[in-house]
Structures are given as structure tokens and as C-alpha cells.
Design a protein around this motif. Structure first.
Motif, PDB file in Angstrom:
ATOM      1  N   ARG A 167       0.844  -1.205   0.000  1.00  9.52           N
ATOM      2  CA  ARG A 167       0.000   0.000   0.000  1.00  9.52           C
ATOM      3  C   ARG A 167       0.875   1.248   0.000  1.00  9.52           C
ATOM      4  NH1 ARG A 167      -5.373  -0.020   2.153  1.00  9.52           N
ATOM      5  NH2 ARG A 167      -5.356  -2.252   1.807  1.00  9.52           N
ATOM      6  N   LEU A 168       1.925   1.214   0.824  1.00  5.94           N
ATOM      7  CA  LEU A 168       2.804   2.383   0.906  1.00  5.94           C
ATOM      8  C   LEU A 168       3.553   2.597  -0.404  1.00  5.94           C
ATOM      9  CD1 LEU A 168       4.108   1.930   4.544  1.00  5.94           C
ATOM     10  CD2 LEU A 168       2.897   3.925   3.690  1.00  5.94           C
ATOM     11  N   LEU A 169       4.019   1.514  -1.002  1.00  4.70           N
ATOM     12  CA  LEU A 169       4.731   1.671  -2.273  1.00  4.70           C
ATOM     13  C   LEU A 169       3.785   2.186  -3.363  1.00  4.70           C
ATOM     14  CD1 LEU A 169       6.964  -1.542  -2.203  1.00  4.70           C
ATOM     15  CD2 LEU A 169       7.702   0.825  -1.934  1.00  4.70           C
ATOM     16  N   GLU A 170       2.554   1.749  -3.281  1.00  2.10           N
ATOM     17  CA  GLU A 170       1.552   2.229  -4.243  1.00  2.10           C
ATOM     18  C   GLU A 170       1.314   3.725  -4.042  1.00  2.10           C
ATOM     19  OE1 GLU A 170      -3.124   1.288  -5.191  1.00  2.10           O
ATOM     20  OE2 GLU A 170      -2.007  -0.027  -3.829  1.00  2.10           O
ATOM     21  N   ARG A 171       1.292   4.104  -2.778  1.00  2.00           N
ATOM     22  CA  ARG A 171       1.097   5.520  -2.445  1.00  2.00           C
ATOM     23  C   ARG A 171       2.258   6.346  -2.984  1.00  2.00           C
ATOM     24  NH1 ARG A 171       0.097   6.598   3.846  1.00  2.00           N
ATOM     25  NH2 ARG A 171      -1.533   5.035   3.890  1.00  2.00           N
ATOM     26  N   LEU A 172       3.452   5.786  -2.862  1.00  2.00           N
ATOM     27  CA  LEU A 172       4.646   6.464  -3.364  1.00  2.00           C
ATOM     28  C   LEU A 172       4.513   6.708  -4.857  1.00  2.00           C
ATOM     29  CD1 LEU A 172       7.650   7.355  -3.254  1.00  2.00           C
ATOM     30  CD2 LEU A 172       8.281   4.961  -3.345  1.00  2.00           C
ATOM     31  N   SER A 173       4.022   5.682  -5.552  1.00  2.00           N
ATOM     32  CA  SER A 173       3.833   5.804  -7.004  1.00  2.00           C
ATOM     33  C   SER A 173       2.846   6.887  -7.363  1.00  2.00           C
ATOM     34  CB  SER A 173       3.259   4.500  -7.559  1.00  2.00           C
ATOM     35  OG  SER A 173       4.226   3.706  -8.083  1.00  2.00           O
ATOM     36  N   LEU A 218       6.659  11.040  -2.424  1.00  2.00           N
ATOM     37  CA  LEU A 218       7.341  10.675  -1.177  1.00  2.00           C
ATOM     38  C   LEU A 218       6.647  11.231   0.066  1.00  2.00           C
ATOM     39  CD1 LEU A 218      11.103  11.065  -2.032  1.00  2.00           C
ATOM     40  CD2 LEU A 218       9.997   9.041  -1.111  1.00  2.00           C
ATOM     41  N   ASN A 219       6.149  12.437  -0.030  1.00  2.00           N
ATOM     42  CA  ASN A 219       5.581  13.074   1.161  1.00  2.00           C
ATOM     43  C   ASN A 219       4.383  12.320   1.707  1.00  2.00           C
ATOM     44  OD1 ASN A 219       7.463  15.096   1.171  1.00  2.00           O
ATOM     45  ND2 ASN A 219       6.214  16.514  -0.029  1.00  2.00           N
ATOM     46  N   LEU A 260       4.124   9.292   2.281  1.00  2.00           N
ATOM     47  CA  LEU A 260       4.473   8.120   3.093  1.00  2.00           C
ATOM     48  C   LEU A 260       4.516   8.438   4.586  1.00  2.00           C
ATOM     49  CD1 LEU A 260       7.289   6.424   0.980  1.00  2.00           C
ATOM     50  CD2 LEU A 260       4.833   6.005   0.965  1.00  2.00           C
ATOM     51  N   LEU A 308       7.061   9.231   6.325  1.00  2.00           N
ATOM     52  CA  LEU A 308       8.235   8.599   6.938  1.00  2.00           C
ATOM     53  C   LEU A 308       8.961   9.576   7.873  1.00  2.00           C
ATOM     54  CD1 LEU A 308       9.614   6.690   3.849  1.00  2.00           C
ATOM     55  CD2 LEU A 308       8.754   5.673   5.944  1.00  2.00           C
ATOM     56  N   THR A 309       8.979  10.822   7.479  1.00  2.00           N
ATOM     57  CA  THR A 309       9.700  11.799   8.288  1.00  2.00           C
ATOM     58  C   THR A 309       9.063  11.945   9.663  1.00  2.00           C
ATOM     59  OG1 THR A 309      10.222  12.969   6.258  1.00  2.00           O
ATOM     60  CG2 THR A 309      10.584  14.148   8.300  1.00  2.00           C
ATOM     61  N   PHE A 357       7.127   9.728  11.119  1.00  2.00           N
ATOM     62  CA  PHE A 357       7.179   8.449  11.833  1.00  2.00           C
ATOM     63  C   PHE A 357       8.515   8.252  12.527  1.00  2.00           C
ATOM     64  CE2 PHE A 357       4.962   4.525  12.522  1.00  2.00           C
ATOM     65  CZ  PHE A 357       5.957   3.589  12.770  1.00  2.00           C
ATOM     66  N   SER A 364      14.048  13.328   7.307  1.00  2.00           N
ATOM     67  CA  SER A 364      13.745  13.580   5.912  1.00  2.00           C
ATOM     68  C   SER A 364      14.358  12.572   4.947  1.00  2.00           C
ATOM     69  CB  SER A 364      14.140  15.021   5.579  1.00  2.00           C
ATOM     70  OG  SER A 364      13.394  15.475   4.502  1.00  2.00           O
ATOM     71  N   ALA A 388      15.343   9.117   6.403  1.00  2.00           N
ATOM     72  CA  ALA A 388      14.179   8.301   6.761  1.00  2.00           C
ATOM     73  C   ALA A 388      13.515   7.744   5.511  1.00  2.00           C
ATOM     74  CB  ALA A 388      13.172   9.135   7.549  1.00  2.00           C
ATOM     75  N   ARG A 389      13.422   8.557   4.487  1.00  2.00           N
ATOM     76  CA  ARG A 389      12.774   8.109   3.253  1.00  2.00           C
ATOM     77  C   ARG A 389      13.558   6.980   2.597  1.00  2.00           C
ATOM     78  NH1 ARG A 389      11.397  14.092   0.827  1.00  2.00           N
ATOM     79  NH2 ARG A 389       9.548  14.468   2.101  1.00  2.00           N
ATOM     80  N   LEU A 412      10.528  -1.246   2.751  1.00  2.00           N
ATOM     81  CA  LEU A 412       9.223  -1.592   2.162  1.00  2.00           C
ATOM     82  C   LEU A 412       9.403  -2.504   0.956  1.00  2.00           C
ATOM     83  CD1 LEU A 412       7.381   1.863   2.305  1.00  2.00           C
ATOM     84  CD2 LEU A 412       6.979  -0.116   3.754  1.00  2.00           C
ATOM     85  N   TYR A 435      11.255   3.241  -7.603  1.00  2.00           N
ATOM     86  CA  TYR A 435      11.025   3.684  -6.231  1.00  2.00           C
ATOM     87  C   TYR A 435      12.327   4.194  -5.618  1.00  2.00           C
ATOM     88  CZ  TYR A 435       6.595   1.039  -6.310  1.00  2.00           C
ATOM     89  OH  TYR A 435       5.353   0.552  -6.612  1.00  2.00           O
ATOM     90  N   ARG A 438      10.003  -1.374  13.911  1.00  2.00           N
ATOM     91  CA  ARG A 438       9.325  -0.085  13.690  1.00  2.00           C
ATOM     92  C   ARG A 438       8.852   0.026  12.239  1.00  2.00           C
ATOM     93  NH1 ARG A 438      11.793   5.274  15.760  1.00  2.00           N
ATOM     94  NH2 ARG A 438       9.626   5.860  15.421  1.00  2.00           N
TER      95      ARG A 438
END
Lengths: 415, 182
Positions: free
Chosen positions: A275-281, A285-286, A288, A290-291, A293, B71, B74-75, B82, B120, B160
Motif C-alpha cells: 500500500r505504501l509503495l503504491e502511495r509512493l507511485s 514521497l511526502n 508516506l 516517513l519523516t 514516523f 527527511s 528516513a525516506r 518496504l 522507487y 518499527r
């Protein structure tokens, strides 16, 4: 090639002993036929027979003829010159080899409908006192009960088979595929078993009803030994079925649940990552998060003293000898200012009672005091509970350069 | 300050230094971890007064949670993991066991060989093997993995990333109407 009886609409009676003897003598052949569910041609069959022939074998044509006579094979529907193992024989082999096919809830519904129908028939037949009709109902009930029992066992064994396959990983399954298999087993094959054993479900009601009717019928046919025994036997059959249903369900559930939980977690992990990789597509990046988290504390050292500076300062402190503080200088002749004690003033006033004018009395005695001290005494007199006070017109009084205005208060001692 | 609180805590300097740099402490860190675990409330008390939020994860590891920005790092780490999770789901029977107990040679991973994964990784600025090694270094730096040349082995704090996956699913599932019970 021998004659083929397979196209006969009427199956001729075969001797069970002959069937079992043939099966024992030709087990490898039959096993190979069983392992080819897609069917075989006559030529294939001949070559299989020849490959399993021992010393002094019967001729292939004899074996082919025999295998057909015993109804161990039949023609596949819709296909010419293609033969397969007879379903009943296949089912027997499946039972022996513990290779079970899972049956869907629709199959179960059919059996349950039959059971309920025959229960009503039993009730009606007893009511109209028709033993022959009762007999037929009992036979059909036995068949329905055994079908349900077979269904339950088949699903339980089928679930276990599938799980063993998954665990042994004979075929490579990914996490996604495993979870799909597990969910399929859970939803379509375990849940029907649950339907059969749950006390809240209609099947339990149906079983209870049948049990009651069988007992009632057995009581009615008390004097008919054979019928009585058959009714009780069916009742025992029903009890056995219910016991086995519970056992099959419990065992299936126990086998399936740990894998369901494990693969559910694995599947959620996989789906989350995908799901996250799909979101990335789609969203970049924003999206996700991730920053946020992996947010870290921000810590920057500012204005800290270096250790060497602290150390040198401590040395200074260590070597410091304090000097005596400078005394406070008090000029000569300065009058000592004491406080006007309110309690002492009240005592003195008490000794002077009655006093016609309290403020005038205060001004006479404490004229050198600041006005605020006089006012404190005046206030204390007004509040003193042991005095009786009379208030009259306001007067003005001079005190230490100030002009005070206050009511004229006359004070007597309280009797 | 609590009555038990004092500054005489073992390995305080090392522990604080590692945590404030974003490192995650787990059992693999030996004495540092056990010192922190044995006097957790004292450490927490002290760190709180210094403005740091010490987090103890259910899987028994510690880290500071804050508002600073990782930033790019982390990405890169996140997308790397993933992809690895998805790859393991399609090629193994047990993602979690393989991920936490296996070791991975960077050159053998599909991150830069499979087209979709390549795109990706490009998004996060990883385009060659050296970049991939840098990601591995980052994972090591923050305590998510141990690294030996081009081979990495994940540590407990890597859970995590699993939390991240579950969280993403929960967010989406709560936004959609319920369809099945699984």
C-alpha cells in the motif's frame, strides 16, 4: 482389446470379493489409474498394464476386460475412447489414501434439508401408524446422518491435508497465496462445520427435534422389537454424528487458527508495504509520512562551557578566601525607633477609661508617631469587644504635620 | 525530582549520546541496554527533565522520540525496507522470520534490478550500489541493522518498519467501509 461394458446403462452386479481380490492383485495398476484423474486411452491402459506386469502375467486384454467387468473404470462423459476410474472406486481410494476433497456449504445444505424432511416424515408416519413408512423414513435418516458425518470428516481431513501441504511447502506458495488458501479454508470449509455444532444455529434445533422424534417413536414402537431397535440405533447414530461433528470442528479450528493468525499478520504486513509503495507511485514521497514516523529529537549544544573553562573556574573558587563583610554604618545620635505596640496602647486606654474622645487621646500621647500608627490604634479601639463605644459627630485632629478627620468616639468599659 | 532520582547512572554518557543521535538501543547493545532497562524510570526521569522523550517499544528496545527531521535519510531507509518486505512476501513463506533472522547481501537484493523497485529507489535518490551501501550505513547508524561489508542483518528495532506497514493499512482500512472480517 476386450469388450467394453461401460456404455451399458444398467450396471451388472459384481461380486465384492472379486473386486477386492482383483484390487489386491493389481494394486500398482489401479494406483496408477487413480493418479491419472484426467483419464487415459485404451492404448495408454494397455501400456500401463504391461508396465506393471509380473512374471507370467495374464494377457493385457484379459486384464482390461476384467477391470471393466468389475466396474473399476468407465468412459468419461462426452469423450470417446477415454476412460477414467469409476467415481465410487475413486472415492474409496481417496478414503484409503486420506486424500480428501473439501465440500462446500451447499452440499451440507442438501443433507440438512433431507434430514429435516425425513424428520417430518418420521413424525407423520408414526402419527398415522404406518410402520412401513416409518421404516423407510428411518433408512433415509440413516443415510442423511451418515452423509453429514462423511461431510464433516471430509472437510476436517481436507483442511488438515491442505495445512500439511502448506507446512511441508511441497509446492512453493508465497505469503499472499498462503493467506488466500487459509482464508478460503476458514470461510468456506471451517465455518460450515461451525454451523453444524453451534448451539445457536438452526441445525442444532433440527438435531434436537430429530432426537426427540426418534425417542418418541421408539417409545411408541416399544412392543415392536425390530422397529424399536432400529429407531434407537438411528438415535445412537445421530448422537455419534453430533459427537464427531464437535470433534471435527474443534480439531479443524485448533489446526487452522494458529496459521490463520500467523498468515493474517504476514498478509497485513505485505499489504501495508504494498500500500505504501503504491502511495509512493501515485502521490509521491511526502505521502508516506516517513519523516514524521521516524522523528528524532533535535539537540544542539549552545553556550556550554568547555570542561577546561569549568575546571579553571573551580580552581579559582577553591583558592578563594572570603573576607568579612563590611559592617552597616549607623550614625551617632540617631534615635532608636521602636514600634508602637497596639496591645500596650489598648492596655493604657483601658486604665484611662472612660475616654471622651479616642482620637484626641491618641494624638495627645503619640503625636510623634506617624499617622498610620495612630490609625492602627484607633482601629483596634473601635474593634475591641471589651469596650462600649459611642460615635458622634466627626472631628478633625492635627498629628505630626497631618490633619486627620475621624468620628468622635467615646469609650467606656463594658459592664 | 523523584526521591530516588540521582545522576549516578551507569553508562549515562554513552546511552545519552547514542539515543540523542537517533540510535535505537536493544539487547544486542549489551550493557548499555541492560543498564537502561534496570533503571528505566531514573533514566526516563532525567531525560524528561532535559527535554527528551524516552520511548520503550513493546519489542523491548529504546529510542528518543522527537520532532526533528530525518527527511531524506528516513525516506531512503523506509523505501528500502518496504521493497524488501514486499519482495520477501512474494518469494518466501514467512516475511517476519526471514526479515528478522535472515541476512541480506545488498548486491543480491532486487532494489536496483527489478524495474518497479528501481523507480522507487530513484525517487529517494538511490541509483547505484554505493547509494545502497549508504542506506545500509544509515540503517546501521540508527540501530536498525548490523552491517558487515555488503551484508546486513536486521536488529529488533527494525520492527518499527513493520509498525509503519500496519499503521498504513489501519489508516486506509478505517477510511474505507468494512467489507470482510479478515
Amino acid at each position: 482389446m476386450g469388450r467394453y461394458y461401460c456404455d451399458s446403462p444398467v450396471r451388472m452386479h459384481v461380486n465384492p470379493q472379486s473386486v477386492l481380490r482383483f484390487a489386491a492383485d493389481h494394486y500398482p495398476l489401479l494406483r496408477e489409474i487413480y493418479d491419472q484423474p484426467e483419464g487415459f486411452s485404451p492404448a495408454d491402459l494397455t501400456s500401463v498394464i504391461e508396465s506393471h506386469a509380473d512374471e507370467n502375467p495374464p494377457s493385457p486384454s484379459y486384464v482390461v476386460e476384467r477391470i471393466q467387468e468389475l466396474h473399476l473404470i468407465e468412459e468419461r462423459p462426452g469423450e470417446t475412447a477415454t476412460y477414467e476410474m469409476t467415481p465410487f472406486v475413486r472415492e474409496f481410494f481417496e478414503f484409503l489414501l486420506r486424500q480428501h476433497h473439501l465440500a462446500t456449504p451447499e452440499v451440507l445444505k442438501g443433507y440438512l434439508n433431507e434430514l429435516e424432511g425425513q424428520t417430518s416424515e418420521l413424525d407423520e408416519s408414526v402419527r398415522v401408524d404406518d410402520p412401513a413408512r416409518t421404516q423407510r423414513a428411518v433408512q433415509k435418516l440413516n443415510a442423511a446422518i451418515e452423509s453429514i458425518r462423511k461431510f464433516s470428516f471430509g472437510n476436517y481431513a481436507g483442511i488438515v491435508d491442505q495445512l500439511l501441504k502448506l507446512k511441508s511447502d511441497r509446492e512453493q506458495y508465497s505469503v499472499k497465496e498462503r493467506f488466500e488458501i487459509i482464508v478460503d479454508l476458514w470461510e468456506h470449509y471451517l465455518k460450515p462445520l461451525e454451523e453444524l455444532v453451534s448451539v445457536r444455529k438452526s441445525t442444532e434445533v433440527a438435531f434436537n427435534r430429530l432426537d426427540r422424534h426418534l425417542q418418541q417413536a421408539a417409545d411408541i414402537y416399544q412392543l415392536d422389537g425390530r422397529m424399536h431397535r432400529e429407531l434407537l440405533s438411528t438415535r445412537h447414530r445421530l448422537t455419534r454424528m453430533r459427537r464427531e461433528l464437535a470433534s471435527h470442528y474443534q480439531s479443524s479450528y485448533t489446526e487452522l487458527l494458529p496459521l490463520y493468525d500467523t498468515y493474517r499478520r504476514q498478509n497485513r504486513l505485505y499489504r501495508g508495504a504494498s500500500r505504501l509503495l503504491e502511495r509512493l507511485s501515485r502521490n509521491g514521497l511526502n505521502s508516506l509520512g516517513l519523516t514524521e514516523f521516524f522523528a528524532l529529537p533535535v539537540h544542539r549544544n549552545k553556550g556550554l562551557l568547555a570542561d577546561s573553562e569549568i575546571e579553571s573556574y573551580l580552581h579559582i573558587v577553591h583558592d578563594y578566601t572570603p573576607t568579612a563583610p563590611r559592617p552597616i554604618a549607623i550614625p551617632d545620635g540617631a534615635p532608636a525607633r521602636g514600634f508602637l505596640s497596639v496591645e500596650e496602647a489598648l492596655d493604657e486606654l483601658s486604665r484611662s477609661l472612660p475616654v471622651k474622645d479616642v482620637m484626641s487621646w491618641c494624638v495627645e500621647r503619640y503625636n510623634d508617631r506617624p499617622p498610620r500608627e495612630l490609625l492602627k490604634v484607633f482601629q483596634a479601639v473601635i474593634r475591641e469587644p471589651s469596650f462600649v463605644r459611642y460615635f458622634t459627630r466627626r472631628g478633625t485632629y492635627r498629628c505630626n504635620g497631618f490633619l486627620l478627620e475621624a468620628p468622635t468616639v467615646t469609650v467606656h468599659a463594658r459592664p | 525530582m523523584s526521591s530516588e532520582s540521582n545522576f549516578d547512572l551507569p553508562h549515562l554518557s554513552d546511552i545519552f549520546d547514542r539515543l540523542r543521535r537517533g540510535h535505537h538501543l536493544c539487547t544486542d547493545d549489551g550493557e548499555l541496554f541492560y543498564a537502561l532497562q534496570e533503571r528505566e524510570h531514573l533514566f526516563r526521569d532525567l531525560f524528561e527533565r532535559l527535554g527528551f522523550d524516552l520511548v520503550r517499544h513493546d519489542r523491548d528496545f529504546y529510542y528518543f522520540h522527537g520532532t526533528g527531521s530525518l527527511s531524506k535519510t528516513a525516506r531512503r531507509m523506509g523505501v528500502f525496507v518496504l521493497i524488501l518486505v514486499e519482495h520477501l512476501a512474494e518469494t518466501t513463506e514467512d516475511i517476519e522470520t526471514q526479515f528478522m533472522q535472515g541476512s541480506f547481501i545488498l548486491a543480491e537484493l532486487p532494489h536496483l534490478s527489478k524495474e518497479r523497485y528501481c523507480s522507487y529507489m530513484k525517487e529517494v535518490g538511490v541509483t547505484d550500489d554505493d547509494d545502497l551501501i549508504n542506506v545500509a550505513r544509515n540503517l546501521e547508524q540508527f540501530g536498525f541493522a548490523d552491517r558487515n561489508s555488503d551484508r546486513i542483518h536486521f536488529r529488533t528495532p527494525a520492527y518499527r518498519f513493520f509498525d509503519l506497514c500496519f499503521s498504513a493499512l489501519d489508516q486506509d482500512d478505517s477510511a474505507e467501509p468494512a467489507t470482510t472480517a479478515v
